[in-house]
Design a protein around this motif. Structure first.
Motif, mmCIF file in Angstrom:
data_model
loop_
_atom_site.group_PDB
_atom_site.id
_atom_site.type_symbol
_atom_site.label_atom_id
_atom_site.label_comp_id
_atom_site.label_asym_id
_atom_site.label_seq_id
_atom_site.Cartn_x
_atom_site.Cartn_y
_atom_site.Cartn_z
ATOM 1 N N ARG A 16 10.788 -4.965 0.738
ATOM 2 C CA ARG A 16 9.354 -4.659 0.577
ATOM 3 C C ARG A 16 9.253 -3.313 -0.124
ATOM 4 O O ARG A 16 9.717 -2.293 0.396
ATOM 5 N N SER A 36 0.330 2.281 -0.893
ATOM 6 C CA SER A 36 0.432 1.169 0.068
ATOM 7 C C SER A 36 0.032 -0.167 -0.556
ATOM 8 O O SER A 36 -0.839 -0.881 -0.067
ATOM 9 N N LEU A 37 0.691 -0.496 -1.647
ATOM 10 C CA LEU A 37 0.538 -1.795 -2.307
ATOM 11 C C LEU A 37 1.964 -2.262 -2.581
ATOM 12 O O LEU A 37 2.733 -1.541 -3.219
ATOM 13 N N PHE A 299 -9.357 -3.478 -8.519
ATOM 14 C CA PHE A 299 -9.527 -2.206 -7.811
ATOM 15 C C PHE A 299 -8.834 -2.290 -6.458
ATOM 16 O O PHE A 299 -8.903 -3.319 -5.790
ATOM 17 N N PHE A 300 -8.197 -1.213 -6.076
ATOM 18 C CA PHE A 300 -7.484 -1.180 -4.803
ATOM 19 C C PHE A 300 -7.866 0.084 -4.029
ATOM 20 O O PHE A 300 -8.022 1.144 -4.635
ATOM 21 N N LEU B 27 -4.437 -8.765 0.596
ATOM 22 C CA LEU B 27 -3.383 -9.418 -0.177
ATOM 23 C C LEU B 27 -2.118 -9.570 0.653
ATOM 24 O O LEU B 27 -1.722 -8.655 1.376
ATOM 25 N N ARG B 59 1.457 -19.563 0.487
ATOM 26 C CA ARG B 59 2.553 -19.551 -0.470
ATOM 27 C C ARG B 59 3.705 -18.766 0.152
ATOM 28 O O ARG B 59 3.618 -17.570 0.345
ATOM 29 N N GLY B 60 4.711 -19.496 0.551
ATOM 30 C CA GLY B 60 5.883 -18.844 1.122
ATOM 31 C C GLY B 60 5.582 -18.012 2.347
ATOM 32 O O GLY B 60 6.139 -16.946 2.530
ATOM 33 N N ILE B 62 2.873 -16.464 3.088
ATOM 34 C CA ILE B 62 1.964 -15.349 2.813
ATOM 35 C C ILE B 62 0.695 -15.910 2.186
ATOM 36 O O ILE B 62 0.744 -16.852 1.407
ATOM 37 N N ARG B 82 -7.856 -1.280 6.113
ATOM 38 C CA ARG B 82 -6.697 -0.411 5.940
ATOM 39 C C ARG B 82 -5.854 -0.379 7.210
ATOM 40 O O ARG B 82 -4.630 -0.472 7.174
ATOM 41 N N LYS B 86 -2.057 -2.269 7.590
ATOM 42 C CA LYS B 86 -0.875 -1.513 8.002
ATOM 43 C C LYS B 86 -0.221 -2.164 9.224
ATOM 44 O O LYS B 86 0.995 -2.315 9.286
ATOM 45 N N ASP B 89 1.459 -5.618 8.276
ATOM 46 C CA ASP B 89 2.386 -5.607 7.130
ATOM 47 C C ASP B 89 1.910 -6.479 5.979
ATOM 48 O O ASP B 89 2.716 -7.168 5.339
ATOM 49 N N ALA B 90 0.610 -6.465 5.711
ATOM 50 C CA ALA B 90 0.126 -7.159 4.521
ATOM 51 C C ALA B 90 0.480 -6.336 3.280
ATOM 52 O O ALA B 90 0.957 -5.201 3.386
ATOM 53 N N GLN B 91 0.247 -6.916 2.092
ATOM 54 C CA GLN B 91 0.729 -6.267 0.875
ATOM 55 C C GLN B 91 -0.272 -5.294 0.254
ATOM 56 O O GLN B 91 0.102 -4.521 -0.625
ATOM 57 N N GLY B 92 -1.550 -5.333 0.664
ATOM 58 C CA GLY B 92 -2.509 -4.389 0.103
ATOM 59 C C GLY B 92 -3.945 -4.854 0.274
ATOM 60 O O GLY B 92 -4.203 -5.933 0.811
ATOM 61 N N VAL B 93 -4.881 -4.000 -0.182
ATOM 62 C CA VAL B 93 -6.308 -4.315 -0.113
ATOM 63 C C VAL B 93 -6.927 -4.097 -1.489
ATOM 64 O O VAL B 93 -6.772 -3.023 -2.069
ATOM 65 N N SER B 94 -7.611 -5.113 -2.010
ATOM 66 C CA SER B 94 -8.347 -4.909 -3.255
ATOM 67 C C SER B 94 -9.832 -5.090 -2.986
ATOM 68 O O SER B 94 -10.225 -5.674 -1.963
ATOM 69 N N PHE B 95 -10.659 -4.584 -3.887
ATOM 70 C CA PHE B 95 -12.102 -4.671 -3.704
ATOM 71 C C PHE B 95 -12.769 -4.741 -5.069
ATOM 72 O O PHE B 95 -12.150 -4.436 -6.098
ATOM 73 N N ASN B 96 -14.011 -5.167 -5.077
ATOM 74 C CA ASN B 96 -14.799 -5.114 -6.307
ATOM 75 C C ASN B 96 -16.266 -5.009 -5.934
ATOM 76 O O ASN B 96 -16.776 -5.850 -5.184
#
Lengths: 316, 161
Positions: A16, A36-37, A299-300, B27, B59-60, B62, B82, B86, B89-96
């Motif tokens: 990871r 943290s991505l 955006f993140f 994500l 997908r796999g 996740i 957030r 944490k 253990d997800a891979q991230g956060v996106s927004f729009n």
């Protein structure tokens, strides 16, 4: 660790790896921060020597699935060669969320993971410094791979052979890193060409002071100095012209209350802002700016993560 | 009874746009029981209401989970996400925040089996990309880029009203 001990696990190894923002402000080619991505790379099973398969989900699914050109596998092979170990083949599964070629260190995640997989599969216990030296040799510069591997904010210097680096203390919990990733690709060659061949003495002095201030402020949690420390005269003013909205977004975001500093990430086009407290206003302004310039964007909301790359085995 | 307009027929009464929402996507969320509960409990605990929850295909092991929140809740929503990201253990956060909802509003819309296809075709012909979709008997709503919303509404009004 012997991965053959875990034949019924969904993976033999899982790595990871965080995104990174390098060239941070005045720290051109020197400062980088882990974010943290995360890309996640799973070694599903071992294959005969030299045989590889690659399945990519997410970013780069169309272009990274060929093992012959996959950077993780290439880095793995380079590391095996450096250490003189047999390159076991393997089936690789990539879960990519870091946008490709946007200045968030996507390629560094592949380099770091490839080197660590080589080390783990060979059963080596190579020291951190040597691992990072191999990663830097493959990548060509340390400012992404150092924070990617070690986490946090790192200061790194490389003379082509020897590497020196220091990891700075973590960001406070209420500090966000808002990243705006416009859907335009700035070619590395264009990003390099955009820079002047010579630097004015005054600009060099300006950056020396700002880079020193940035590191000192970070080391002592004097966050009120970040805005100055992330100012720069060597690269950002030139590279912000390479994508629509680049110059405008830096100016608009910098003055929003709570924004402690804004910078182009890597060689762009991603723009990162460090925000203390709620990131909503900065986030909305970044979205609005790129939308006004007709650029689709991602955006993140991230944080500077103190943890670097993590290797997980079924036993860990 | 007018045979052209039976009581249960679908009836479109309006086309609406709404710019009040922001989209958040978690994500690379582990696809295991209890994770969605944890995410939306954290949001509820911060007083954040959500709409249009979409979980994509696994997908796999996740998955991604996306949803809309009101823009004024963005700070609380991001903070909740957030913390959860944490912890799991997800891979991230996106927004729009530059999104809008464009809706066909009416009655018995689910009875018109070709209505979604017609709506999406109309938007596609105008080269408007759909980011999220939700439908029920009273509306079919598409999330599109904010700067495409008025054009989308015009296309739909011309086609359906």
């Amino acid at each position: 660790m012997n991965p053959m001990n875990f034949p019924h696990s969904p993976f033999l190894l899982s790595v990871r790896v965080p995104a990174t923002s390098a060239n941070l402000g005045a720290g051109f080619d020197t400062l980088g921060m882990a974010l943290s991505l995360y890309n996640v790379f799973n070694v599903k099973e071992l294959l005969p020597e030299g045989e590889f398969s690659c399945q990519v989900v997410g970013e780069g699914a169309r272009v990274l699935s060929d093992p012959r050109s996959n950077m993780l596998i290439q880095s793995y092979l380079r590391a095996c060669e450096v250490w003189g170990v047999k390159p076991e083949g393997f089936a690789l599964e990539c879960h990519n969320v870091i946008p490709l070629c946007r200045g968030l260190g996507s390629s560094s995640t592949a380099v770091v993971a490839g080197v660590l997989i080589a080390n783990a599969l060979a059963g080596l216990r190579t020291p951190e410094t040597e691992l990072l030296r191999v990663m830097t040799t493959i990548e060509g510069h340390p400012d992404n791979v150092a924070p990617c591997f070690l986490g946090g904010m790192t200061v790194s210097c490389w003379d082509g052979e020897e590497l020196r680096y220091v990891k700075l203390p973590p960001l406070p919990d209420d500090m966000h890193v808002v990243a705006a990733v416009p859907d335009v690709q700035v070619r590395t060659v264009d990003a390099r060409r955009a820079l002047p061949k010579e630097v004015q003495f005054g600009d060099a002095v300006f950056n020396l002071g700002r880079a020193a201030l940035l590191c000192a402020a970070w080391a002592t949690s004097r966050w009120e100095h970040l805005a100055w420390g992330m100012d720069d005269r060597l690269h950002q003013q030139y590279r912000s012209r390479l994508f629509p909205g680049g110059e405008v977004i830096m100016d608009r975001v910098r003055d929003i209350p709570g924004c402690l500093g804004v910078a182009i990430s890597g060689s762009g086009p991603t723009v990162v802002a460090l925000v203390r407290g709620g990131p909503g206003r900065v986030a909305s302004e970044m979205c609005r700016t790129f939308s006004e310039h007709g650029v689709a964007s991602q955006f993140f909301v991230l944080e500077g993560t103190a943890e670097g790359t993590r290797i997980v085995t079924p036993k860990s | 009874m007018n045979p052209q307009n039976p009581p249960c027929a679908a009836r479109i009464s309006d086309v609406c746009t709404d710019y009040s929402s922001a989209r958040i996507t978690l994500l690379g969320v582990p696809d295991v029981p209890g994770v969605a509960a944890r995410i939306f409990t954290a949001l509820a605990n911060r007083g954040v209401g959500v709409e249009m929850i979409v979980q994509n295909n696994m997908r796999g092991g996740i998955t991604d989970i996306g949803f809309l929140v009101m823009k004024e809740c963005l700070n609380n929503a991001v903070e909740a996400c957030r913390q959860v990201v944490k912890a799991i253990d997800a891979q991230g956060v996106s927004f729009n925040t530059e999104i809008a909802r464009v809706s066909l509003v009416g009655e018995n819309l689910s009875k018109a089996i070709d209505l979604p296809a017609k709506m999406f075709s109309a938007l596609a012909e105008a080269k408007i990309n759909i980011e999220m979709i939700v439908s029920n008997s009273y509306d079919i709503t598409c999330v599109v880029a904010a700067n495409a919303a008025e054009a989308a509404a015009e296309v739909l009004r011309a086609r359906f009203l």
